[in-house]
Design a protein around this motif. Structure first.
Motif, short mmCIF file in Angstrom:
data_model
loop_
_atom_site.label_atom_id
_atom_site.label_comp_id
_atom_site.label_asym_id
_atom_site.label_seq_id
_atom_site.Cartn_x
_atom_site.Cartn_y
_atom_site.Cartn_z
N ARG A 39 1.08 -1.04 0.11
CA ARG A 39 -0.07 0.04 -0.08
C ARG A 39 0.76 1.17 0.04
O ARG A 39 1.79 1.14 0.41
CB ARG A 39 -1.05 0.06 1.32
CG ARG A 39 -1.96 -1.08 1.27
CD ARG A 39 -2.80 -0.93 2.39
NE ARG A 39 -3.96 -1.64 2.38
CZ ARG A 39 -5.08 -1.89 3.02
NH1 ARG A 39 -5.17 -0.49 4.04
NH2 ARG A 39 -6.07 -2.54 3.01
N THR A 92 2.43 9.40 -2.47
CA THR A 92 1.24 9.39 -3.41
C THR A 92 1.76 9.97 -4.77
O THR A 92 1.55 9.39 -5.97
CB THR A 92 -0.12 10.09 -2.94
OG1 THR A 92 -0.38 9.20 -1.76
CG2 THR A 92 -1.09 9.98 -4.24
N GLU A 96 3.85 5.40 -11.89
CA GLU A 96 2.84 4.69 -12.66
C GLU A 96 2.67 5.09 -13.83
O GLU A 96 2.50 4.35 -15.01
CB GLU A 96 1.51 4.68 -11.75
CG GLU A 96 0.43 3.89 -12.39
CD GLU A 96 -1.07 4.13 -11.55
OE1 GLU A 96 -1.64 3.06 -11.61
OE2 GLU A 96 -1.08 4.86 -10.51
N ARG A 137 -0.99 -0.84 -10.36
CA ARG A 137 -1.99 -0.82 -9.27
C ARG A 137 -2.48 -2.52 -9.20
O ARG A 137 -2.80 -2.76 -10.17
CB ARG A 137 -3.20 -0.07 -9.00
CG ARG A 137 -2.87 1.27 -8.83
CD ARG A 137 -4.18 2.48 -9.35
NE ARG A 137 -3.43 3.83 -8.99
CZ ARG A 137 -3.56 4.68 -7.97
NH1 ARG A 137 -3.90 4.08 -6.67
NH2 ARG A 137 -3.05 5.83 -7.99
N GLU A 138 -2.59 -2.88 -8.09
CA GLU A 138 -3.48 -4.13 -7.72
C GLU A 138 -4.44 -4.07 -6.79
O GLU A 138 -4.16 -3.30 -5.96
CB GLU A 138 -2.63 -5.22 -7.53
CG GLU A 138 -1.39 -5.54 -8.49
CD GLU A 138 -0.55 -6.68 -7.93
OE1 GLU A 138 -0.56 -7.29 -6.67
OE2 GLU A 138 0.68 -7.29 -8.69
N SER A 139 -5.45 -4.63 -6.95
CA SER A 139 -6.52 -4.75 -5.95
C SER A 139 -5.97 -5.38 -4.69
O SER A 139 -5.21 -6.46 -4.96
CB SER A 139 -8.13 -4.86 -6.33
OG SER A 139 -7.84 -6.57 -6.88
N ASP A 140 -6.30 -4.82 -3.54
CA ASP A 140 -5.90 -5.44 -2.12
C ASP A 140 -6.61 -6.57 -1.91
O ASP A 140 -8.01 -6.36 -1.84
CB ASP A 140 -5.91 -4.48 -1.06
CG ASP A 140 -5.23 -4.94 0.21
OD1 ASP A 140 -5.22 -6.01 0.41
OD2 ASP A 140 -4.86 -4.07 0.87
N ARG A 195 -11.51 -2.18 -1.15
CA ARG A 195 -11.51 -0.50 -1.33
C ARG A 195 -9.97 -0.01 -1.77
O ARG A 195 -10.05 1.10 -2.10
CB ARG A 195 -12.00 0.07 -0.06
CG ARG A 195 -13.48 -0.37 0.15
CD ARG A 195 -13.94 0.25 1.79
NE ARG A 195 -13.06 -0.51 2.34
CZ ARG A 195 -13.10 -0.03 3.75
NH1 ARG A 195 -13.80 1.23 4.22
NH2 ARG A 195 -12.20 -0.81 4.63
N ALA A 196 -9.07 -0.64 -1.11
CA ALA A 196 -7.58 -0.24 -1.12
C ALA A 196 -6.92 -0.82 -2.42
O ALA A 196 -7.26 -1.90 -3.18
CB ALA A 196 -6.85 -0.79 -0.06
N TRP A 197 -5.71 -0.30 -2.94
CA TRP A 197 -4.76 -0.94 -3.64
C TRP A 197 -3.69 -0.94 -3.24
O TRP A 197 -2.95 -0.51 -2.33
CB TRP A 197 -4.60 0.57 -4.88
CG TRP A 197 -6.10 0.77 -5.47
CD1 TRP A 197 -6.78 1.56 -5.18
CD2 TRP A 197 -6.57 0.26 -6.55
NE1 TRP A 197 -7.97 1.57 -6.21
CE2 TRP A 197 -7.72 0.66 -6.98
CE3 TRP A 197 -6.07 -1.01 -7.31
CZ2 TRP A 197 -8.47 0.25 -7.94
CZ3 TRP A 197 -6.89 -1.56 -8.30
CH2 TRP A 197 -8.17 -0.93 -8.80
N MET A 232 0.50 -1.27 -4.60
CA MET A 232 1.24 -0.82 -5.65
C MET A 232 2.38 -2.18 -6.06
O MET A 232 3.10 -2.58 -5.17
CB MET A 232 2.01 0.44 -5.72
CG MET A 232 1.39 1.58 -5.16
SD MET A 232 -0.20 1.92 -6.65
CE MET A 232 0.82 1.97 -7.93
#
Length: 153
Positions: A58, A74, A81, A88-91, A96-98, A100
């Motif tokens: 994260r 960020t 990016e 980005r990958e979904s957590d 709701r979180a990403w 890296m």
């Protein structure tokens, strides 16, 4: 009679030597990192290195690892990016979180940097004796062990 705190506290000599080690290691890294073609900032290279070593993270965790604010990280990650160095990958633990993750292009940048840094260091190593080089290789293994312990805290 000494208290438990007094007996477990490192000696002033150990603290002094630890400080010398930190300074020497930092100077070595900076000297090795000075080479032509380094077009990436140290924060980008450290972030790529963290992602390679730890896997997807994260942005907040990357900020903590680099001792910078989350808004600053960020911005760094957004630029990375856009350059295709991270994705980005979904957590899986929080939809709701990403996370890296380092991309193949990011790995290429990191490996190229490390290769150039190693090439810069190599000539200086040839001036050392075999025994001195052996001590350095042992020191590298020990630093890796100490770093792992520090990272686990």
């Amino acid at each position: 009679m000494q208290t438990q705190q007094e007996t477990s506290r490192p000696s002033e000599e150990t603290e002094r030597r630890a400080s010398e080690l930190i300074v020497a290691a930092s100077r070595f890294v900076r000297a090795a990192s000075r080479h032509r073609g380094m077009d990436r900032s140290p924060i980008v290279l450290r972030t790529l290195s963290n992602l390679k070593a730890s896997g997807p993270m994260r942005i907040g965790d990357l900020a903590v690892a680099e001792h910078i604010t989350q808004p600053t990280m960020t911005g760094v990650v957004k630029r990375m990016e856009l350059e295709g160095l991270v994705a980005r990958e979904s957590d899986p633990d929080d939809g709701r979180a990403w996370l890296m993750a380092i991309t193949p292009a990011g790995l290429g940048v990191l490996e190229e940097f490390r290769s150039r840094a190693a090439a810069r260091v190599e000539p200086a190593l040839t001036h050392l004796s075999e025994e001195e080089r052996s001590v350095l290789w042992s020191a590298a293994r020990i630093l890796t062990k100490v770093t792992a312990e520090l990272d686990s805290e």
